[in-house]
Write an enzyme that holds these catalytic residues in place. Structure first.
Site, PDB file in Angstrom:
ATOM      1  N   GLN A 132     -20.560  23.366 -34.830  1.00 51.65           N
ATOM      2  CA  GLN A 132     -19.340  23.901 -35.077  1.00 51.65           C
ATOM      3  C   GLN A 132     -18.545  24.263 -33.708  1.00 51.65           C
ATOM      4  O   GLN A 132     -18.485  23.630 -33.035  1.00 51.65           O
ATOM      5  CB  GLN A 132     -19.405  25.223 -36.132  1.00 51.65           C
ATOM      6  CG  GLN A 132     -19.201  24.841 -37.536  1.00 51.65           C
ATOM      7  CD  GLN A 132     -17.633  24.492 -37.648  1.00 51.65           C
ATOM      8  OE1 GLN A 132     -16.976  24.621 -36.939  1.00 51.65           O
ATOM      9  NE2 GLN A 132     -17.362  24.212 -39.031  1.00 51.65           N
ATOM     10  N   TYR A 275     -17.950  20.806 -49.555  1.00 50.53           N
ATOM     11  CA  TYR A 275     -16.856  20.937 -50.393  1.00 50.53           C
ATOM     12  C   TYR A 275     -17.511  20.469 -51.879  1.00 50.53           C
ATOM     13  O   TYR A 275     -17.797  19.315 -52.232  1.00 50.53           O
ATOM     14  CB  TYR A 275     -15.745  20.114 -50.180  1.00 50.53           C
ATOM     15  CG  TYR A 275     -14.409  20.301 -50.804  1.00 50.53           C
ATOM     16  CD1 TYR A 275     -13.293  21.443 -50.650  1.00 50.53           C
ATOM     17  CD2 TYR A 275     -14.422  19.742 -52.058  1.00 50.53           C
ATOM     18  CE1 TYR A 275     -12.426  21.500 -51.524  1.00 50.53           C
ATOM     19  CE2 TYR A 275     -13.218  19.964 -52.902  1.00 50.53           C
ATOM     20  CZ  TYR A 275     -12.320  20.896 -52.567  1.00 50.53           C
ATOM     21  OH  TYR A 275     -11.314  21.083 -53.416  1.00 50.53           O
ATOM     22  N   CYS A 412      -9.881  40.932 -30.000  1.00 46.08           N
ATOM     23  CA  CYS A 412      -8.199  41.453 -30.085  1.00 46.08           C
ATOM     24  C   CYS A 412      -7.762  40.044 -29.320  1.00 46.08           C
ATOM     25  O   CYS A 412      -8.389  39.503 -28.410  1.00 46.08           O
ATOM     26  CB  CYS A 412      -8.037  42.577 -29.559  1.00 46.08           C
ATOM     27  SG  CYS A 412      -8.556  42.763 -27.776  1.00 46.08           S
TER      28      CYS A 412
END
Length: 559
Positions: A132, A275, A412
């Site tokens: 990933q 999925y 952030c």
């Protein structure tokens, strides 16, 4: 032990806390703790199988490799570099003290063979690992890692479509995994209600437990009743619904239900593992993925067709619909939905102006394990960036609403110039003892200059350079030359095999002068590559930023 069997281990992993080293220095202790943190049950989606998030995004190829990585990091010297090849430690080489301690390459395939079919063959043989983005690069921090990006996306969507106010509005989406799990909280923080469809009850339970979703409805009727009540009251409440999006979205269309925003973060990028086909149970899906993978892929893509067609109908009704980077449009397009790309991706629609200024997901983790270290850095960010009230608001909301998963961390979005300023300040806080242990600073691979992904981060580039992947390679090379503590280069993150290449970096703030020099280089050069990439494509915002920041871009005469 076979390659497949060594992927399973019933054990709980927790990174060490405090200042006691288990490796020879903080430069090697940091990757060790962050690898372990990726697999903490509070953090990972399925730590027993080394899966961190995103379908089958793993932190190590198998448990034997994990053990050997930990063993090697404990003995690694500060002038040596460990090489990781798709989750497997393959070599230790003498380098120098300013070189990365770890270099990682995950899931990379020669383009002609860069398909899920070929990758799955290699994976089954124990020859590859899907990393990933932050799973295999050891800088995943749980769903917080994507919350602000999702929040910024929803806020910008509200600005563009609803005069900047999402109160009384609701978002329809699906997927409550490691990435999608950020959606309900992000929608709430942006002022909207949300209906979040998820096919695994265990994932809903995880998000309820960690505070990322507020409630669970017992069925669709109950969910819609709650949505109507909360939107009328102007309350921003997130609702989970256990079910299949490929069944529920078409049903909502049939009922004439009109959400205010529609998107999706199921793991559609990986039809074999991510999925669930409609009318299937999860257990049946996992069993048949092993016994009949081609049948499973066909069924999953067929269900994606129904899902995408419903999204297209919502768009035709005038509802803002966008792809949130899981490649579901591509999957539907491949099996006959010719207009699947009629609804846009989130990056060109809402995020690209930020990328043009090198603004992206800057994250840091307290290796001490002490939440106070994060709260002190929050205050330092406000002190150093006093005029950014939007950022201050985000930090306040994050402290109030976001539960730490594993080692305390913060995210952030800040840009070129700001990142180096913050990193150097954090290093000084470690030096002075204000922080109880070193900090690591990293980011998602989803960033301004570190990814080529034509269906996501680089979709619809103004010069047509969507698929040019020189940029993430240059980013990885420059971060290596600049002295990042570990650098990663991956393929297929977010959108699946054949559709992306991307790079990551992490740097340790250990309070030393040498760290300060590395931080100044890395945290300037890394976001600067994003400004460079967008300036080269012709974006005026990026060209202006390059000139303002004094970047030397020879073909643009910026210096």
């Amino acid at each position: 032990m076979t390659a497949q069997n060594s992927k399973f281990r019933s054990v709980g992993i927790r990174a060490p806390r405090g200042t006691q080293l288990t490796a020879k220095s903080w430069l090697t202790e940091a990757p060790l703790r962050m690898l372990m943190n990726n697999l903490d049950p509070e953090v990972a989606e399925n730590s027993y199988e080394l899966v961190v998030y995103g379908g089958i995004g793993r932190a190590a190829r198998n448990w034997e490799c994990y053990d050997k990585i930990i063993e090697t990091l404990k003995e690694l010297e500060d002038d040596e570099t460990l090489l990781i090849q798709s989750g497997k430690p393959v070599g230790v080489f003498k380098t120098h003290s300013n070189a990365p301690r770890v270099l990682i390459a995950n899931s990379n395939l020669v383009p002609h063979w860069a398909t899920w079919e070929h990758f799955n063959e290699l994976d089954a043989k124990g020859l590859a690992m899907y990393g990933q983005m932050t799973a295999g690069s050891w800088i995943y921090i749980g769903s917080q890692g994507i919350v602000q990006g999702t929040y910024e996306t929803f806020v910008e969507a509200g600005r563009q479509h609803y005069n900047g106010n999402l109160q009384g509005r609701w978002v329809l989406t699906a997927g409550l995994g490691g990435m999608g799990g950020a959606q309900p909280l992000a929608a709430t923080l942006a002022g909207a209600c949300s209906l979040n469809i998820e096919c695994q009850q265990s994932r809903i339970d995880f998000r309820l437990r960690t505070g990322y979703v507020d409630e669970q409805a017992k069925d669709l009727d109950d969910a819609l009743t709650r949505i109507e009540k909360y939107t009328q009251e102007g309350k921003a409440i997130s609702i989970a619904l256990c079910g299949n999006a490929a069944e529920i979205l078409p049903e909502l269309v049939r009922r004439g239900v009109r959400p205010d925003l529609v998107t999706d973060q199921t793991s559609a990028h990986d039809p074999l593992n991510g999925y669930l086909p409609k009318n299937w149970s999860w257990e049946e899906y996992r069993q048949r993925a092993i016994s009949a993978p081609e049948e499973v892929i066909k069924a999953a893509k067929s269900s994606m067709v129904e899902h995408v067609k419903a999204m297209l109908i919502f768009q035709q009704q005038g509802i803002p619909v966008f792809d949130y980077g899981n490649n579901i449009r591509q999957m539907a397009y491949e099996v006959g939905v010719e207009n699947a790309f009629d609804f846009p991706g989130f990056v060109p629609t809402y995020i690209r102006p930020l990328f043009c200024r090198g603004i992206g997901p800057f994250r840091w983790v307290a290796l001490s394990g002490d939440p106070q270290d994060i709260y002190k850095t929050d205050a330092k960010v406000k002190e150093l960036l006093p005029d950014d009230q939007h950022l201050h608001h985000w930090l306040d909301m994050a402290r109030e609403r976001i539960s730490f998963q594993g080692l305390p961390a913060r995210i952030c979005w800040v840009g070129l110039g700001q990142r180096a300023k913050l990193g150097l300040a954090f290093n000084e806080m470690v030096r002075s003892g204000e922080l109880s242990a070193p900090i690591v600073i990293g980011r998602d691979h989803l960033d301004s200059g570190s990814v080529a992904s034509p269906n996501r981060e680089t979709e619809s580039m103004c010069d047509g350079s969507d698929a040019v992947s020189d940029w993430p390679l240059l980013n990885a090379l420059l971060n290596t030359a600049s002295g990042a503590t570990w650098v990663s280069l991956h393929h297929g993150g977010g959108v699946g095999m054949g559709f992306s290449q991307h790079a990551g970096m992490v740097i340790v703030c250990d309070g030393t002068d040498e760290a300060a020099e590395r931080i100044a280089r890395v945290l300037h050069n890394d976001p600067a590559t994003g400004v460079m990439r967008h300036a080269d494509a012709g974006y005026e915002i990026a060209i202006h930023c390059a000139k303002e920041q004094g970047l030397d871009l020879p073909m643009l005469n910026t210096k």
